[in-house]
Scaffold this motif. Sequence first.
Motif, mmCIF file in Angstrom:
data_model
loop_
_atom_site.group_PDB
_atom_site.id
_atom_site.type_symbol
_atom_site.label_atom_id
_atom_site.label_comp_id
_atom_site.label_asym_id
_atom_site.label_seq_id
_atom_site.Cartn_x
_atom_site.Cartn_y
_atom_site.Cartn_z
ATOM 1 N N ASP A 153 -2.599 24.643 39.429
ATOM 2 C CA ASP A 153 -3.104 25.001 40.758
ATOM 3 C C ASP A 153 -1.966 24.929 41.779
ATOM 4 N N CYS A 154 -1.776 26.014 42.534
ATOM 5 C CA CYS A 154 -0.712 26.069 43.551
ATOM 6 C C CYS A 154 -1.262 26.603 44.867
ATOM 7 N N GLU A 155 -0.651 26.184 45.942
ATOM 8 C CA GLU A 155 -0.960 26.753 47.256
ATOM 9 C C GLU A 155 0.208 27.604 47.712
ATOM 10 N N ILE A 156 -0.087 28.797 48.206
ATOM 11 C CA ILE A 156 0.952 29.682 48.732
ATOM 12 C C ILE A 156 1.347 29.211 50.128
ATOM 13 N N ILE A 157 2.611 28.895 50.294
ATOM 14 C CA ILE A 157 3.128 28.404 51.575
ATOM 15 C C ILE A 157 3.733 29.533 52.401
ATOM 16 N N GLU A 158 4.435 30.429 51.725
ATOM 17 C CA GLU A 158 5.155 31.503 52.417
ATOM 18 C C GLU A 158 5.121 32.760 51.559
ATOM 19 N N VAL A 159 5.111 33.919 52.223
ATOM 20 C CA VAL A 159 5.143 35.213 51.540
ATOM 21 C C VAL A 159 6.352 35.982 52.062
ATOM 22 N N ASN A 160 7.089 36.609 51.137
ATOM 23 C CA ASN A 160 8.288 37.338 51.541
ATOM 24 C C ASN A 160 8.385 38.639 50.753
ATOM 25 N N THR A 161 8.668 39.737 51.442
ATOM 26 C CA THR A 161 8.899 41.023 50.792
ATOM 27 C C THR A 161 10.367 41.385 50.944
ATOM 28 N N LEU A 162 11.058 41.544 49.822
ATOM 29 C CA LEU A 162 12.482 41.870 49.838
ATOM 30 C C LEU A 162 12.693 43.336 50.210
ATOM 31 N N LYS A 163 13.937 43.703 50.502
ATOM 32 C CA LYS A 163 14.251 45.086 50.857
ATOM 33 C C LYS A 163 13.905 46.036 49.725
ATOM 34 N N SER A 164 13.966 45.550 48.502
ATOM 35 C CA SER A 164 13.637 46.368 47.337
ATOM 36 C C SER A 164 12.137 46.623 47.212
ATOM 37 N N GLY A 165 11.329 45.915 48.021
ATOM 38 C CA GLY A 165 9.880 46.035 47.943
ATOM 39 C C GLY A 165 9.228 44.957 47.100
ATOM 40 N N GLU A 181 7.694 17.253 62.223
ATOM 41 C CA GLU A 181 8.566 18.329 62.713
ATOM 42 C C GLU A 181 9.613 18.686 61.665
ATOM 43 N N HIS A 182 10.185 17.663 61.044
ATOM 44 C CA HIS A 182 11.195 17.867 59.999
ATOM 45 C C HIS A 182 10.606 18.649 58.824
ATOM 46 N N GLU A 183 9.410 18.288 58.406
ATOM 47 C CA GLU A 183 8.788 18.953 57.265
ATOM 48 C C GLU A 183 8.447 20.404 57.587
ATOM 49 N N GLU A 184 8.098 20.689 58.845
ATOM 50 C CA GLU A 184 7.784 22.055 59.231
ATOM 51 C C GLU A 184 9.040 22.928 59.177
ATOM 52 N N VAL A 185 10.147 22.393 59.698
ATOM 53 C CA VAL A 185 11.404 23.150 59.737
ATOM 54 C C VAL A 185 11.947 23.393 58.332
ATOM 55 N N THR A 186 11.771 22.405 57.445
ATOM 56 C CA THR A 186 12.389 22.474 56.113
ATOM 57 C C THR A 186 11.373 22.732 55.002
ATOM 58 N N LYS A 187 10.182 23.220 55.336
ATOM 59 C CA LYS A 187 9.108 23.312 54.339
ATOM 60 C C LYS A 187 9.392 24.348 53.262
ATOM 61 N N VAL A 188 10.190 25.362 53.566
ATOM 62 C CA VAL A 188 10.482 26.413 52.592
ATOM 63 C C VAL A 188 11.908 26.266 52.072
ATOM 64 N N LYS A 189 12.030 26.044 50.789
ATOM 65 C CA LYS A 189 13.336 25.898 50.145
ATOM 66 C C LYS A 189 14.039 27.250 50.129
ATOM 67 N N LEU A 201 24.073 33.594 53.275
ATOM 68 C CA LEU A 201 23.950 33.288 51.853
ATOM 69 C C LEU A 201 22.529 33.520 51.328
ATOM 70 N N TYR A 202 21.557 33.615 52.236
ATOM 71 C CA TYR A 202 20.169 33.918 51.828
ATOM 72 C C TYR A 202 19.524 34.821 52.877
ATOM 73 N N PRO A 203 20.024 36.045 53.031
ATOM 74 C CA PRO A 203 19.580 36.929 54.117
ATOM 75 C C PRO A 203 18.116 37.338 54.043
ATOM 76 N N GLU A 204 17.502 37.241 52.859
ATOM 77 C CA GLU A 204 16.105 37.660 52.714
ATOM 78 C C GLU A 204 15.157 36.480 52.569
ATOM 79 N N GLY A 205 15.578 35.325 53.060
ATOM 80 C CA GLY A 205 14.676 34.180 53.117
ATOM 81 C C GLY A 205 14.802 33.192 51.985
ATOM 82 N N GLY A 206 15.425 33.583 50.879
ATOM 83 C CA GLY A 206 15.589 32.676 49.756
ATOM 84 C C GLY A 206 16.249 33.387 48.588
ATOM 85 N N VAL A 207 16.947 32.641 47.737
ATOM 86 C CA VAL A 207 17.599 33.228 46.567
ATOM 87 C C VAL A 207 17.242 32.409 45.330
ATOM 88 N N ASP A 208 17.209 33.086 44.181
ATOM 89 C CA ASP A 208 16.913 32.390 42.932
ATOM 90 C C ASP A 208 18.084 31.498 42.521
#
Length: 286
Positions: free
Chosen positions: A53-65, A140-148, A172-179
């Motif tokens: 079971d997981c909760e979705i925290i953030e959604v991101n669409t890359l330039k590739s779609g 406040e700290h957790e809100e700012v850093t909630k997304v790795k 280094l992570y222009p689209e919000g995150g890198v693998d």
Amino acid sequence: MAQPKSRPKEAADATPNGSKKKGGSDKIKDEKGRYKPGVHVWCLYAGDKSYRDCEIIEVNTLKSGEIRYYLHWVEFNRRMDTWVKADQVFEMNPDDPEAKLSSGRQDAVDMLKKRKRNTVEFVEEEYGEDNGMDEASIREHEEVTKVKNVNTLELGRHLIDTWYFSPIPKELYPEGGVDILYMCEFSLNFFRTKRELKRHYSRCKIRHPPGDEIYRDEESKMAVFELDGAKSKFYCQNLCYLAKFFLDHKTLHFDVDPFLFYVFCELDERGYHIFGFFSKEKFSEQ
């Protein structure tokens, strides 16, 4: 002639987790067909190869779609949060279609409370007044850093799963995150691609930290270097970025001049390979 019984409205409007949908899938998906933050889904957990079971925290669409979701595993510390691709999440458990998701409300809270009664989460215990953080500061700290922003670091021969957000340069992570983020184990430069790292290695002449070797053990092949933050600023700043991937509460000092850094390395015919470090103030009042 008897008419066939219609399906109960509550059942027709139910989600896989058993909660009622209000108006169908538009309540769990946005206009682009992406699951909304806060929705619970199933995803394969690499640790034991089971769907959890997981909760979705953030959604991101890359330039590739490509659509990516940032997930929090219910009952797990947030250091395990991770980015996954859209085809890795499911509304129904592939292994157990009857399994129910938590609703994201009181049942999830109850599970977390039950777990915390029996488990000491060392990261959470390090918060508090001793670290200069009150409850409001922690939130406040957790809100700012909630997304790795980085899932995995490649450092030398090692692939290391990160735990937390680190404020590395945005480019280094222009689209919000890198693998995977690549790092030279000798100079500590960061690179977005394996190709960039290989090109750097072909030119890099550095084979040890830029400081004084103050200790060496030939038998264990271990050495310690002392670095002055004022003299090796770039290297020491990148050490701090590296540490922040694994220390949630750590205060990151961009001004490294007042600090000495002690870097531990394993040595072989290729050079000195970092495996740990600590720092201290040059002049402490204590």
